[in-house]
Design a protein around this motif. Sequence first.
Motif, PDB file in Angstrom:
ATOM      1  N   ARG A 104       1.088  16.991   1.294  1.00 56.73           N
ATOM      2  CA  ARG A 104       1.762  16.989   0.191  1.00 56.73           C
ATOM      3  C   ARG A 104       3.026  15.749   0.161  1.00 56.73           C
ATOM      4  O   ARG A 104       3.579  15.393   1.196  1.00 56.73           O
ATOM      5  CB  ARG A 104       2.948  18.278   0.279  1.00 56.73           C
ATOM      6  CG  ARG A 104       3.511  18.438  -1.220  1.00 56.73           C
ATOM      7  CD  ARG A 104       4.484  19.820  -0.940  1.00 56.73           C
ATOM      8  NE  ARG A 104       5.427  19.902   0.079  1.00 56.73           N
ATOM      9  CZ  ARG A 104       6.116  20.986   0.498  1.00 56.73           C
ATOM     10  NH1 ARG A 104       6.095  22.013  -0.449  1.00 56.73           N
ATOM     11  NH2 ARG A 104       6.919  20.727   1.345  1.00 56.73           N
ATOM     12  N   ARG A 105       3.220  15.211  -1.226  1.00 55.90           N
ATOM     13  CA  ARG A 105       3.995  13.991  -1.311  1.00 55.90           C
ATOM     14  C   ARG A 105       5.130  14.398  -1.120  1.00 55.90           C
ATOM     15  O   ARG A 105       5.686  15.218  -2.056  1.00 55.90           O
ATOM     16  CB  ARG A 105       3.586  13.252  -2.490  1.00 55.90           C
ATOM     17  CG  ARG A 105       4.381  11.909  -2.744  1.00 55.90           C
ATOM     18  CD  ARG A 105       4.213  11.504  -4.178  1.00 55.90           C
ATOM     19  NE  ARG A 105       2.957  11.204  -4.283  1.00 55.90           N
ATOM     20  CZ  ARG A 105       2.493   9.922  -3.898  1.00 55.90           C
ATOM     21  NH1 ARG A 105       3.127   8.861  -3.420  1.00 55.90           N
ATOM     22  NH2 ARG A 105       1.061   9.426  -4.112  1.00 55.90           N
ATOM     23  N   PRO A 106       6.180  13.855  -0.267  1.00 56.95           N
ATOM     24  CA  PRO A 106       7.575  14.212  -0.528  1.00 56.95           C
ATOM     25  C   PRO A 106       8.232  13.442  -1.368  1.00 56.95           C
ATOM     26  O   PRO A 106       7.906  12.791  -2.263  1.00 56.95           O
ATOM     27  CB  PRO A 106       8.319  13.578   0.976  1.00 56.95           C
ATOM     28  CG  PRO A 106       7.187  12.620   1.092  1.00 56.95           C
ATOM     29  CD  PRO A 106       5.912  12.889   0.687  1.00 56.95           C
ATOM     30  N   THR A 107       9.634  14.147  -1.941  1.00 49.95           N
ATOM     31  CA  THR A 107      10.320  13.521  -2.755  1.00 49.95           C
ATOM     32  C   THR A 107      10.955  12.120  -2.465  1.00 49.95           C
ATOM     33  O   THR A 107      11.147  11.846  -1.238  1.00 49.95           O
ATOM     34  CB  THR A 107      11.577  14.241  -3.098  1.00 49.95           C
ATOM     35  OG1 THR A 107      11.332  15.619  -3.352  1.00 49.95           O
ATOM     36  CG2 THR A 107      12.701  13.942  -4.235  1.00 49.95           C
TER      37      THR A 107
ATOM     38  N   LEU B 265      -8.110  11.493   5.722  1.00 53.10           N
ATOM     39  CA  LEU B 265      -8.302  12.670   4.757  1.00 53.10           C
ATOM     40  C   LEU B 265      -6.969  13.295   4.987  1.00 53.10           C
ATOM     41  O   LEU B 265      -6.334  13.777   4.014  1.00 53.10           O
ATOM     42  CB  LEU B 265      -9.422  13.348   5.308  1.00 53.10           C
ATOM     43  CG  LEU B 265     -10.876  12.814   4.938  1.00 53.10           C
ATOM     44  CD1 LEU B 265     -11.715  13.832   5.706  1.00 53.10           C
ATOM     45  CD2 LEU B 265     -10.927  12.888   3.549  1.00 53.10           C
ATOM     46  N   VAL B 266      -6.378  13.479   5.979  1.00 51.99           N
ATOM     47  CA  VAL B 266      -4.886  14.168   6.330  1.00 51.99           C
ATOM     48  C   VAL B 266      -3.994  13.428   5.549  1.00 51.99           C
ATOM     49  O   VAL B 266      -3.094  14.241   4.831  1.00 51.99           O
ATOM     50  CB  VAL B 266      -4.577  14.192   7.857  1.00 51.99           C
ATOM     51  CG1 VAL B 266      -3.272  14.656   8.008  1.00 51.99           C
ATOM     52  CG2 VAL B 266      -5.612  15.119   8.546  1.00 51.99           C
ATOM     53  N   LEU B 267      -3.897  12.237   5.326  1.00 52.13           N
ATOM     54  CA  LEU B 267      -2.596  11.526   4.452  1.00 52.13           C
ATOM     55  C   LEU B 267      -3.094  11.959   3.168  1.00 52.13           C
ATOM     56  O   LEU B 267      -2.281  12.064   2.236  1.00 52.13           O
ATOM     57  CB  LEU B 267      -2.895  10.133   4.725  1.00 52.13           C
ATOM     58  CG  LEU B 267      -2.182   9.818   6.272  1.00 52.13           C
ATOM     59  CD1 LEU B 267      -2.390   8.226   6.325  1.00 52.13           C
ATOM     60  CD2 LEU B 267      -0.885  10.062   6.409  1.00 52.13           C
TER      61      LEU B 267
ATOM     62  N   LEU C  12       1.039  -1.103   0.126  1.00 56.26           N
ATOM     63  CA  LEU C  12       0.100   0.041   0.049  1.00 56.26           C
ATOM     64  C   LEU C  12       0.794   1.390   0.107  1.00 56.26           C
ATOM     65  O   LEU C  12       1.808   1.406   0.641  1.00 56.26           O
ATOM     66  CB  LEU C  12      -0.860   0.043   1.218  1.00 56.26           C
ATOM     67  CG  LEU C  12      -2.071  -1.241   1.404  1.00 56.26           C
ATOM     68  CD1 LEU C  12      -2.752  -0.929   2.677  1.00 56.26           C
ATOM     69  CD2 LEU C  12      -3.042  -0.755  -0.043  1.00 56.26           C
ATOM     70  N   GLY C  13       0.473   2.183  -0.962  1.00 57.83           N
ATOM     71  CA  GLY C  13       1.082   3.397  -0.984  1.00 57.83           C
ATOM     72  C   GLY C  13       0.137   4.274   0.085  1.00 57.83           C
ATOM     73  O   GLY C  13      -0.543   4.048   0.794  1.00 57.83           O
ATOM     74  N   ARG C  14       0.677   5.805  -0.051  1.00 57.57           N
ATOM     75  CA  ARG C  14       0.054   6.518   0.962  1.00 57.57           C
ATOM     76  C   ARG C  14      -1.268   6.749   0.540  1.00 57.57           C
ATOM     77  O   ARG C  14      -2.205   6.751   1.673  1.00 57.57           O
ATOM     78  CB  ARG C  14       0.655   8.097   0.578  1.00 57.57           C
ATOM     79  CG  ARG C  14       0.042   9.238   1.615  1.00 57.57           C
ATOM     80  CD  ARG C  14       0.937  10.303   1.258  1.00 57.57           C
ATOM     81  NE  ARG C  14       1.038  10.945   0.044  1.00 57.57           N
ATOM     82  CZ  ARG C  14      -0.028  11.525  -0.358  1.00 57.57           C
ATOM     83  NH1 ARG C  14      -0.737  12.057   0.027  1.00 57.57           N
ATOM     84  NH2 ARG C  14       0.243  11.948  -1.801  1.00 57.57           N
TER      85      ARG C  14
END
Length: 458
Positions: free
Chosen positions: A440-443, A434-436, A329-331
Amino acid sequence: MIHLASRVPDPAVRRLTATLYGYAFLSDLVLLYPLYVVFFADTGLSVGQISSLFVIWSAAGILFEVPSGAWADVVSRRLLLCLAPLVTAAGFALWVLLPSYPAFAVGFLLWGAGGALVSGALEALVWTELDRLGAVGRYARVLGRARTAGVLGVVVSGVLAGPVLAVGGYPAVGAASVLACLLATIVAARFPEHRPPADAPADAPVDAPVQAGVPVPASGHDPTAAVRPVAVATTGNREPDGSPADDEVDLGWWDTLRAGVTQVRTRPPVRSAVLLVAVVAADWGALDEYSPLLALDTGVRAEVVPLLLLLLWAGVTVGGLLAGVGERLGRRGYAALLGLVGVGLAGGALTGRPAGFVLLALGFGAAQLATVLADARLQARITGNSRATVTSLAGMATDLLIIATYAGYGLLATVVGNAVAFAVTAGPYLVLGLVLLTRRRPTVVPASSTAAAAHGLR
C-alpha cells in the motif's frame, strides 16, 4: 529555528567527490584480487582449505562490522578511512612474506577488519558532508560514480596482474597491492570532515537546507527527520519518555552502538531500509563469485573467461553511472528495476551460451543501480549521530545473507548444476519487486526538488 545556509561553492563538493573517487579506485586497485585463489592453490592449499578461508573472511566482516560502525560515529570517520587500507595492506604483506594457511587466515581477518572500518564510515562521511554543503540531493549520483571508480580499479587490476606476475612473481604482485593501499591512505587524508558538537544550540545555523518529500509511514515517523542535518541537535527533539534523542547528547561508543541498534529496532522506516539494502546487495554480491564457473559451463576456454567477466563489470559500471537517472524512479519504477535484475540474471544463466552474458551484464548493471538507490534511501531515513552504526548494521545483514546464499547455492548447484542454481538464486529479486508493487502506498508530503535523496522508493 533552523536557518537556510547560502549555497556552498561547487569546489568544495568537487574536492569531496574527487577524493572519494580516488579512494574508491585505489582501494580496489589490488593486483592480488584476480590471483589470490591461484596463489593459495600454488602454495598447496586444498579446495576445502580455500573455502574455509572464505568463511573466515566473511566471519571477520560480520564480527567487526557493527563495532567499527559505532567507532566511526564516536571518533573521526576520516581516521578510520585512513586506517582501513593500512590494515588490509598488512594482511597482503603477510601473505607474500609467509605464504601458509595460518598467514592466509590472519590476512583474511585483517582484510575483513579493513573492510569493516570502511563500511558505514564512508557512507556516513559522504552523506554528512554533502548535507553540510547543501548538496545531499547528489548523494546517489556520487555514490554510484564511486562504485564505478572501484569497478575500474578491479578492471585495471585484472589487466596488470598477469604482466606483473610474469615479471616479478607473487612478491611483486603483493608489493603492488600494498602500494595501492598506501596510496589510498594518503588520499583518505584529504577527506573533509566537519563534526559539529552534539550540544549545538537549536538556533545555530545549519549548513544544509531543510528537505521534504519523504513519505509519512503509518508509524507516524517524522518525514523531515530522515533528511534533517545529521550532526546538529535541536532542543525540541525528545524521545517519548522525555529523554534527549541520540542526536542531542555526545554519546560514547557503547551508547552510540545501542542508539543505532535501537533506531533500527524501533523505527520501521529505518528497519525496512536496512533490510532492503541487505536483500538487494547480498544476492548479486554472492552470485558474482560463481560467474566464472557459469562461464566455463558455456564451453569456452579458460582464457576466454576473463573476457566474459569483463562484460559483466562493464554492466556494473554502467549501472553505477545511471544513479542520477535512477533517482527519478518511484516505487513502481524501482520494482521494475528489481524485476529486470531477476530476469537478466536468471535468463542469462539459463541460456547456457556465451551470448547469455549480455543478459547477465544487464542484470548485474541493474543490480548495482538498485543497490546504490537502496543505500541512498537508507541514508535519507537515518537520524541522529549513529549514522555509521546503522549503515554498518545493514552491512552486517548483507554479509549474513551472503553466507546463507553461498550455502544455498552450493547445495543447489550440487543437485541441479550451476545454471539452474544461478537462476533460482536470482529469484528473490522478482519476489521483492512484486512485494513493492503490491504494498500500500503511504501518504506523501508535498515535495521539494531535493526529495530525490529518498529516491521515491515509497
